[in-house]
Design a protein around this motif. Structure first.
Motif, mmCIF file in Angstrom:
data_model
loop_
_atom_site.group_PDB
_atom_site.id
_atom_site.type_symbol
_atom_site.label_atom_id
_atom_site.label_comp_id
_atom_site.label_asym_id
_atom_site.label_seq_id
_atom_site.Cartn_x
_atom_site.Cartn_y
_atom_site.Cartn_z
ATOM 1 N N VAL A 184 16.990 26.244 9.750
ATOM 2 C CA VAL A 184 16.347 27.530 10.067
ATOM 3 C C VAL A 184 16.596 28.385 8.843
ATOM 4 O O VAL A 184 17.749 28.624 8.477
ATOM 5 C CB VAL A 184 16.976 28.191 11.317
ATOM 6 N N SER A 312 20.443 30.597 5.659
ATOM 7 C CA SER A 312 19.922 29.453 6.421
ATOM 8 C C SER A 312 21.023 28.827 7.259
ATOM 9 O O SER A 312 22.213 28.962 6.965
ATOM 10 C CB SER A 312 19.309 28.387 5.502
ATOM 11 N N PRO A 321 15.346 24.597 17.075
ATOM 12 C CA PRO A 321 15.163 25.699 16.122
ATOM 13 C C PRO A 321 14.832 27.036 16.784
ATOM 14 O O PRO A 321 15.442 28.056 16.442
ATOM 15 C CB PRO A 321 14.012 25.210 15.238
ATOM 16 N N SER A 349 11.394 26.435 9.601
ATOM 17 C CA SER A 349 12.368 25.779 10.471
ATOM 18 C C SER A 349 11.937 24.352 10.744
ATOM 19 O O SER A 349 10.747 24.022 10.658
ATOM 20 C CB SER A 349 12.515 26.540 11.790
#
Ligand code: BES
Ligand code: ZN
Length: 441
Positions: A184, A312, A321, A349
């Motif tokens: 992500v 991230s 996600p 993602s």
């Protein structure tokens, strides 16, 4: 080698809009190579984003079909002054070719194309059916390929996907990657005052957007690498004892790894988990950059009104996600100090993915590499992500065979990226052996 050098010279940096024409040029290079090699239906597909390249050779009725995937885009090459030779001027040094994209993924994509081209040239035909689907925005999280796979599953029908975009665990040790982490990736945008303000005049009343970013980031992970996002670990699957045992048999010296590959005085990460579990089977959170405020020479007394933090999370089976994004958004809101507005902007993602090592297409890949490298093939996971792999499984019902010929010290995404020339040759030989094995009953 000259042709590969020509390919590497094209600055196909998908993240930089000013390089869009170069990305396009790299797609033409791939298209032309495949078309000249005798692949049919060669096409540059441009719907949105950077182009996809498709080509196929489907004249082996009754034989399996492989879908070869790779990406012709590369990461930005900076910091430029840390490169021994310039990133876009490929050079051969100590048995390696140095350039941005040498291993990730232009060099490895070239291996895949050259293996197929060689067989077509020498035999006039392939022993199996082969499709190519090559993308130009893997490194920037583009979702064009995802739309394409969702929209055209029948035109991509295959028995397995074949990907050369990973690394071997050690030199001379043939390696198949059977797990990837998901991701992500996004930005935390913080807004404080209406504009930057004098820190003497307004300090004590005005919120500081850069400090807010630091406070949010600090709240998301503790000193021992535990992510402090409520619910984040709920779906994390523990790897099986059998898989952990295969990891424990890998030839590995943690101190050497830390000293030579990482180059830090100590490891980071959750101390109660063994290293491979931390790298391959645990979620992680990293900050990539924080923009805002004054960073020039000398002093300027200012309260920054805005900040942007690139961040991230790597995901593992069975995390979802969308659920992680929602959890992260709640954690950011809870951590933001008074007076600022903090929002998360999702950039890309993908879920984690796993492949069954006993799948026959994977087993044949192990045999092919073993034949060429002379050592028994090992199975590992990889901490990185190849976003489309999950969709190949979901939409095409195809396992991904991840045969990588990179090495652990190839410096992918970093200065002085390289690819071993011996591995280029062994990679080509392994793929040719693989095509023949897949064609056998
Ligand atoms: N080739 C890498 C994946 C990889 C990383 C393989 C490490 C082996 C070891 C791939 O091109 C990559 O870097 N992917 C990005 C995807 C992201 C930008 C969505 C990644 O993992 O950061
Ligand atoms: Zn790659």
């Amino acid at each position: 080698m000259n042709e590969l050098i020509e390919f590497l010279r094209i600055p196909s940096i998908s993240a930089s809009p000013e390089h869009a024409p170069d990305v396009r040029r790299a797609s033409e290079f791939v298209h032309d190579l495949l078309a000249r090699a005798g692949f049919e239906h060669a096409a540059i597909i441009e719907d949105s984003g950077h182009p996809l390249v498709y080509a196929d050779w489907l004249h082996a009725p009754g034989k399996p079909t492989l879908l070869a995937y790779g990406h012709y885009d590369v990461q930005p090459p900076d910091p430029l002054d840390e490169w021994i030779s310039p990133p876009l001027e490929p050079v051969l040094r100590d048995g390696n070719i140095y350039a941005r994209g040498a291993a990730d993924d232009k060099g490895q994509l070239y291996i895949l194309m050259e293996a197929a081209r060689r067989v077509l040239r020498e035999r006039g035909r392939l022993p199996l059916n082969l499709r190519f689907l090559i993308e130009g925005e893997e490194e920037s999280g583009g979702e064009h390929i995802e739309e394409h796979v969702r929209a055209h599953p029948d035109e991509l029908a295959c028995d397995a996907a074949l990907i050369c975009d990973t690394a071997m665990f050690a030199p001379d040790l043939p390696t198949l990657t059977i797990g990837l982490r998901g991701i992500v990736y996004g930005e935390i945008h913080v807004e404080g005052a209406r504009t930057d303000l004098h820190s003497g005049d307004y300090g004590g009343a005005a919120p500081n957007a850069l400090e807010a970013a630091a406070q949010i980031v600090a709240a998301l992970k503790d000193k021992d690498g535990h992510i402090r996002i409520p619910g984040l670990y709920d779906r994390v699957l523990k790897p099986s004892q059998a898989e952990i045992e295969t990891w424990n048999r890998l030839p590995f010296n943690p101190d050497r790894y830390r000293e030579t590959e990482i180059g830090s005085i100590d490891f980071a990460g959750e101390p109660e988990f063994p290293l491979f579990e931390r790298l391959w089977a645990r979620p992680t959170l990293e900050v990539h950059g924080i923009r805002g405020g004054f960073t020039g020479e000398g002093s300027k007394t200012v309260i920054p009104a805005r900040s942007v933090t690139k961040i991230s999370l790597r995901l593992v089976p069975d995390q979802r996600p969308a659920e992680v994004v929602a959890q992260l958004e709640r954690a950011i809101a809870a951590a933001a100090p008074r007076g600022v507005k903090a929002t998360f902007k999702l950039l890309s993602s993908a879920p984690a993915s796993m492949v069954d090592p006993l799948n026959p297409f994977v087993q044949k890949a192990a045999r092919a590499m073993q034949k060429v490298f002379g050592n028994e093939t090992v199975y590992v996971r990889c901490g990185g992500s190849i976003p489309i792999v999950g969709l190949f499984a979901e939409k095409l019902h195809a396992p991904s065979v991840m045969m990588g010929f990179g090495l652990p010290d190839d410096n992918i995404h970093a200065p002085n990226e390289k690819m071993s020339i011996a591995n280029i040759e062994r990679g080509i030989d392994s793929l040719i052996a693989y095509f023949d094995l897949v064609a056998q009953p």
